[in-house]
Design a protein around this motif. Structure first.
Motif, PDB file in Angstrom:
ATOM      1  N   LEU A 338     -30.938  75.852 -20.714  1.00  0.00           N
ATOM      2  CA  LEU A 338     -30.709  77.085 -21.456  1.00  0.00           C
ATOM      3  C   LEU A 338     -29.249  77.293 -21.870  1.00  0.00           C
ATOM      4  CD1 LEU A 338     -32.975  79.479 -19.341  1.00  0.00           C
ATOM      5  CD2 LEU A 338     -33.560  78.238 -21.447  1.00  0.00           C
ATOM      6  N   ALA A 339     -28.314  76.692 -21.123  1.00  0.00           N
ATOM      7  CA  ALA A 339     -26.891  76.909 -21.440  1.00  0.00           C
ATOM      8  C   ALA A 339     -26.095  75.613 -21.282  1.00  0.00           C
ATOM      9  CB  ALA A 339     -26.324  78.003 -20.549  1.00  0.00           C
ATOM     10  N   PRO A 340     -26.484  74.547 -21.983  1.00  0.00           N
ATOM     11  CA  PRO A 340     -25.786  73.270 -21.795  1.00  0.00           C
ATOM     12  C   PRO A 340     -24.365  73.260 -22.360  1.00  0.00           C
ATOM     13  CG  PRO A 340     -27.382  73.087 -23.569  1.00  0.00           C
ATOM     14  CD  PRO A 340     -27.603  74.425 -22.939  1.00  0.00           C
ATOM     15  N   VAL A 341     -24.139  73.977 -23.459  1.00  0.00           N
ATOM     16  CA  VAL A 341     -22.815  73.949 -24.102  1.00  0.00           C
ATOM     17  C   VAL A 341     -21.732  74.529 -23.195  1.00  0.00           C
ATOM     18  CG1 VAL A 341     -21.452  74.745 -26.069  1.00  0.00           C
ATOM     19  CG2 VAL A 341     -23.795  73.930 -26.419  1.00  0.00           C
ATOM     20  N   PHE A 351     -16.790  72.204 -29.435  1.00  0.00           N
ATOM     21  CA  PHE A 351     -16.771  72.602 -30.842  1.00  0.00           C
ATOM     22  C   PHE A 351     -15.749  71.814 -31.663  1.00  0.00           C
ATOM     23  CE2 PHE A 351     -17.991  76.323 -28.263  1.00  0.00           C
ATOM     24  CZ  PHE A 351     -19.290  76.482 -28.734  1.00  0.00           C
ATOM     25  N   ALA A 352     -14.998  70.920 -31.011  1.00  0.00           N
ATOM     26  CA  ALA A 352     -14.028  70.107 -31.742  1.00  0.00           C
ATOM     27  C   ALA A 352     -14.763  69.040 -32.550  1.00  0.00           C
ATOM     28  CB  ALA A 352     -13.047  69.451 -30.774  1.00  0.00           C
ATOM     29  N   ALA A 353     -14.326  68.830 -33.781  1.00  0.00           N
ATOM     30  CA  ALA A 353     -14.983  67.850 -34.651  1.00  0.00           C
ATOM     31  C   ALA A 353     -14.937  66.451 -34.055  1.00  0.00           C
ATOM     32  CB  ALA A 353     -14.319  67.857 -36.030  1.00  0.00           C
ATOM     33  N   ALA A 354     -13.834  66.143 -33.371  1.00  0.00           N
ATOM     34  CA  ALA A 354     -13.684  64.801 -32.795  1.00  0.00           C
ATOM     35  C   ALA A 354     -14.714  64.531 -31.705  1.00  0.00           C
ATOM     36  CB  ALA A 354     -12.273  64.633 -32.233  1.00  0.00           C
ATOM     37  N   ASN A 355     -15.274  65.598 -31.109  1.00  0.00           N
ATOM     38  CA  ASN A 355     -16.239  65.430 -30.017  1.00  0.00           C
ATOM     39  C   ASN A 355     -17.689  65.577 -30.478  1.00  0.00           C
ATOM     40  OD1 ASN A 355     -14.148  65.141 -28.150  1.00  0.00           O
ATOM     41  ND2 ASN A 355     -14.032  67.349 -27.775  1.00  0.00           N
TER      42      ASN A 355
END
Length: 462
Positions: A338-341, A351-355
């Motif tokens: 339910l809350a992996p992020v 939320f970084a594009a590189a990741n």
């Protein structure tokens, strides 16, 4: 003494288990402090330290399982309600002997690291840094094994909170020592990567001294005089610990080995998958520390009733621990689903594009991790309950089979011969844990029929 009710046994297991679980979590934080400080030295020192810790940690963890086998012996002696002072004192003394003897052998084993690194094709610069770190770090092996024995002793004697407090204090010592010896602060020499190893030695020695002081000052613990006549052998007790503990050490090696092999498989699939695997596994490992602590408590509680020849108490202690471990892992599984992020955010910026690619894979792996949380908790506590009955050989065989035949076999097939790839490797890990949990739970449920529990007492209905 009257057998505790179900409610009483649950409360007793929880009182013993939560400080041990907290100490396990704090120990992980201690390792995180090392990573934070070493990371400031650069990527190469961090990579070298990771390789060293992989071998050193495996050896230390296995030997901790061996020396920690004193727990069921202490619990049995206390549960028998006979004069236990001499038995507990001698068993603990022989565990301390074993910590020194096996620690020296473990140090020698870790000296093989440079040859192992060359055989696996590591870069020469990394080998040089790793060797520098390893040659100092190995001297922490014996103090850390002594700490493991003393932690087991105070926990079995009903003082598990000492382990929590002393481990928490060790985090501060480790941070201060890293700051001093890595960078040369407060007049200390700037040792770089070797300074991190000096910090680990310092933490081990200070922690051992803290346990000695706590044991000396606490009347309930001091009465056992475990440091009296420490040079006097008791070969029977030493043999008991080796017989019970060797399968535990081998079980730990088998389990750690399958996760190490999974990392190797991930590395063959891709660097991004390996990075995602590492982060997801860290989250799962963090959650595992709670049922692991409950399993340690189950060993002591079951061992106590085993010594008292109380099959009803054995039943309640084991099932109480299994219920607590499974219940917690249901909660962590729901968190992963339910809350992996937010969980990933502990380690990286999701939320970084590189990741972006890493996050995609990590979220997939966490879904599988949620599935195996329950079985992972069950197998950890069931194994702990069986150790309370001093049953370790067959559980060792179960672990080796479950992890390496259906577990690794499934991971290899799904990872390389199906489109599942990295997710398939995680399904393999879940399969191994599931088979282990089922077999260990079956053995626990059938303990009376298998002759693992007492027979000259009231019938054990389950």
């Amino acid at each position: 003494m009257e057998t505790p009710s179900w409610r009483g046994e649950l409360a007793a297991t929880l009182r013993l288990g939560w400080p041990l679980a907290a100490a396990n979590l704090l120990q992980m934080l201690t390792y995180a402090v090392d990573v934070i400080f070493i990371g400031r030295l650069g990527e190469a020192p961090l990579a070298a330290s990771a390789i060293v810790v992989a071998l050193f940690g495996l050896v230390l963890w296995a030997l901790s399982g061996l020396t920690g086998a004193v727990a069921p012996l202490i619990a049995e002696a206390l549960g028998a309600r006979a004069p236990a002072l001499r038995i507990v004192r001698r068993a603990t003394r022989m565990a301390l002997w074993l910590a020194v003897i096996t620690g020296a052998l473990g140090m020698a084993a870790c000296l093989a690291l440079p040859a192992l690194m060359r055989a696996t094709g590591q870069e020469s610069a990394i080998i040089s840094l790793a060797n520098e770190y390893n040659r100092v770090l190995i001297w922490s092996m014996i103090p850390m094994l002594i700490v493991n024995v003393l932690r087991t002793f105070v926990s079995a004697l009903g003082r598990p909170l000492f382990a929590t407090v002393i481990t928490a204090g060790g985090i501060g010592v480790n941070a201060l020592a890293n700051y001093a010896f890595i960078f040369g602060n407060w007049g200390a020499p700037a040792l770089g990567l070797a300074g991190a190893a000096v910090a680990t030695i310092t933490t081990g020695v200070v922690t051992a001294l803290a346990y000695i002081v706590a044991i000396r000052l606490d009347p309930r613990l001091h009465v056992y005089h475990i440091f009296g006549n420490v040079w006097r052998p008791d070969w029977q007790r030493l043999r008991q610990i080796v017989v019970i503990g060797t399968p535990i050490g081998l079980t730990i090696t088998a389990e750690a080995g399958i996760f190490g092999a999974a990392a190797f498989l991930m590395g063959r699939i891709g660097a991004t998958e390996l990075a995602a695997h590492t982060i997801a596994l860290q989250i799962a490992a963090l959650a595992f520390q709670v049922p692991f602590g409950i399993g340690q408590a189950a060993t002591i509680r079951v061992g106590y009733h085993y010594g008292a020849r109380d099959p009803v108490g054995i039943r309640r202690a084991g099932w109480s621990g299994i219920a607590l471990g499974a219940g917690f892992m249901v909660a962590t599984a729901l968190a992963m689903l339910l809350a992996p992020v937010p969980l990933l955010a502990i380690y990286i910026d999701p939320f970084a594009a590189a990741n972006a690619g890493l996050v995609v894979f990590a979220l997939r792996f966490l879904k599988v991790a949620a599935a195996f949380q329950l079985v992972d908790g069950i197998q950890a506590v069931a194994a702990g309950a069986l150790r309370g009955l001093q049953d370790t050989r067959v559980p060792m065989t179960i672990a080796a089979f479950a992890y390496w035949v259906p577990g690794f076999g499934t991971a290899l097939f799904l990872g390389f011969y199906t489109p599942l790839r990295g997710t398939g490797v995680w399904i393999g890990l879940a399969t191994g844990l599931g088979v282990a949990a089922a077999l260990l739970l079956w053995r626990w449920a059938r303990r009376r029929d298998l002759g693992l529990t007492v027979t000259d007492a009231p019938a054990d209905p389950a």
